[in-house]
Design a protein around this motif. Structure first.
Motif, PDB file in Angstrom:
ATOM      1  N   VAL A 106     -51.699 -10.950 -75.308  1.00 30.55           N
ATOM      2  CA  VAL A 106     -51.121 -10.282 -74.139  1.00 30.55           C
ATOM      3  C   VAL A 106     -50.992 -11.266 -72.972  1.00 30.55           C
ATOM      4  O   VAL A 106     -49.970 -11.296 -72.276  1.00 30.55           O
ATOM      5  N   ALA A 107     -52.011 -12.084 -72.754  1.00 30.86           N
ATOM      6  CA  ALA A 107     -51.966 -13.063 -71.667  1.00 30.86           C
ATOM      7  C   ALA A 107     -50.845 -14.078 -71.885  1.00 30.86           C
ATOM      8  O   ALA A 107     -50.146 -14.473 -70.941  1.00 30.86           O
ATOM      9  N   LEU A 108     -50.663 -14.497 -73.136  1.00 35.20           N
ATOM     10  CA  LEU A 108     -49.591 -15.446 -73.440  1.00 35.20           C
ATOM     11  C   LEU A 108     -48.222 -14.813 -73.175  1.00 35.20           C
ATOM     12  O   LEU A 108     -47.305 -15.474 -72.665  1.00 35.20           O
ATOM     13  N   ALA A 109     -48.089 -13.532 -73.489  1.00 37.38           N
ATOM     14  CA  ALA A 109     -46.811 -12.845 -73.294  1.00 37.38           C
ATOM     15  C   ALA A 109     -46.439 -12.728 -71.816  1.00 37.38           C
ATOM     16  O   ALA A 109     -45.264 -12.516 -71.490  1.00 37.38           O
ATOM     17  N   ALA A 110     -47.422 -12.866 -70.932  1.00 36.02           N
ATOM     18  CA  ALA A 110     -47.134 -12.848 -69.491  1.00 36.02           C
ATOM     19  C   ALA A 110     -46.428 -14.133 -69.048  1.00 36.02           C
ATOM     20  O   ALA A 110     -45.953 -14.212 -67.912  1.00 36.02           O
ATOM     21  N   ARG A 111     -46.350 -15.111 -69.950  1.00 35.59           N
ATOM     22  CA  ARG A 111     -45.635 -16.366 -69.688  1.00 35.59           C
ATOM     23  C   ARG A 111     -44.521 -16.463 -70.744  1.00 35.59           C
ATOM     24  O   ARG A 111     -44.688 -17.142 -71.772  1.00 35.59           O
ATOM     25  N   PRO A 112     -43.423 -15.732 -70.550  1.00 40.73           N
ATOM     26  CA  PRO A 112     -42.419 -15.538 -71.602  1.00 40.73           C
ATOM     27  C   PRO A 112     -41.902 -16.814 -72.263  1.00 40.73           C
ATOM     28  O   PRO A 112     -41.810 -16.867 -73.495  1.00 40.73           O
TER      29      PRO A 112
END
Length: 246
Positions: A42-48
């Motif tokens: 989820v945290a990685l997805a905040a940096r598309p």
């Protein structure tokens, strides 16, 4: 008996179930690692842009970044219905009778880069993460899963384990003593080569035969007999190995 399937890169979207609840999944001792990996996804997805690069997503897959971002809030469905593709088409769970589906749900587990391994009926969300994925700043998925996953699966005490996972997923958590299955193509001259394109199809057929069988096999010879009874050509190639010849 326990049959461990590989997951699929392709998955059904949405679902009728409540959001992911780790307490409802098989192998509850894996909860802390599942939480850690899911939070990292989820945290990685905040940096598309970084997410797309890390997960090797192409231009037509960018919606998967948003879906990973919603991992904790998106709907779930049983794992056996979430995963799609060649193997799951051959397994054809939708055509099983109620009694066959009950046996299948008891016997089947599905490997997962995100969750380690899940039961067939476990409610899981859509996600994008493969065994080869690397989350920046995190250990490899193999480093996270390998110390505990195989031991937890073996600890279920289900007897014979048939491991149909691909190499990358099997490496996340090898199960000691598990039966492996290789699909080989036989040429007219008798020589053989490993099947790649239709490998998942034949493993799906074998998984179905084993999952719905009225009696469980006790060893590799029993697996070969069930496969043969369903029109497959199966050979015992070792104490813990079966070969399907196509």
């Amino acid at each position: 008996m326990l049959i461990i399937l590989p997951p699929s890169e392709t998955k059904s979207l949405d679902g009728p179930g409540a959001p992911l609840d780790l307490a409802r999944l098989a192998l509850p001792a894996l909860g802390p690692i599942r939480q850690h990996i899911a939070d990292a996804v989820v945290a990685l997805a905040a940096r598309p842009e970084e997410c797309a690069a890390a997960l090797k997503l192409g231009p037509t897959q960018l919606d998967d970044v948003a879906r990973n971002a919603a991992l904790w809030s998106s709907p779930t469905m049983p794992a056996l219905e979430r995963y799609t593709g060649v193997l799951f088409d051959a397994l054809d769970a939708g055509a099983m009778s109620l009694s066959e589906r009950g046996r299948a749900e008891e016997r089947l587990m599905i490997g997962s880069a995100l969750l380690g391994a899940v039961g067939a009926a476990d409610p899981i969300p859509y996600y994008k993460l493969s065994a080869a994925s690397r989350i920046p700043g995190e250990p490899t998925l193999r480093a996270l899963w390998r110390p505990v996953l195989g031991e937890e699966i073996a600890g279920l005490g289900r007897g014979l384990v048939v491991d149909l996972r691909s190499g990358g997923y099997a490496a996340l958590g090898p199960v000691p003593g598990a039966i492996s299955v290789t699909v080989m193509s036989e040429r007219p001259d008798g020589s053989r080569t490993v099947v790649s394109h239709f490998n998942k199809h034949y493993k799906g057929l074998l998984a179905r035969a084993l999952a719905v069988a009225s009696r469980e096999p006790a060893d590799a010879h029993g697996i070969a007999r069930i496969a043969t009874s369903q029109g497959m050509r199966a050979e015992v190639s070792g104490e813990h190995a079966v070969t399907l010849v196509v």
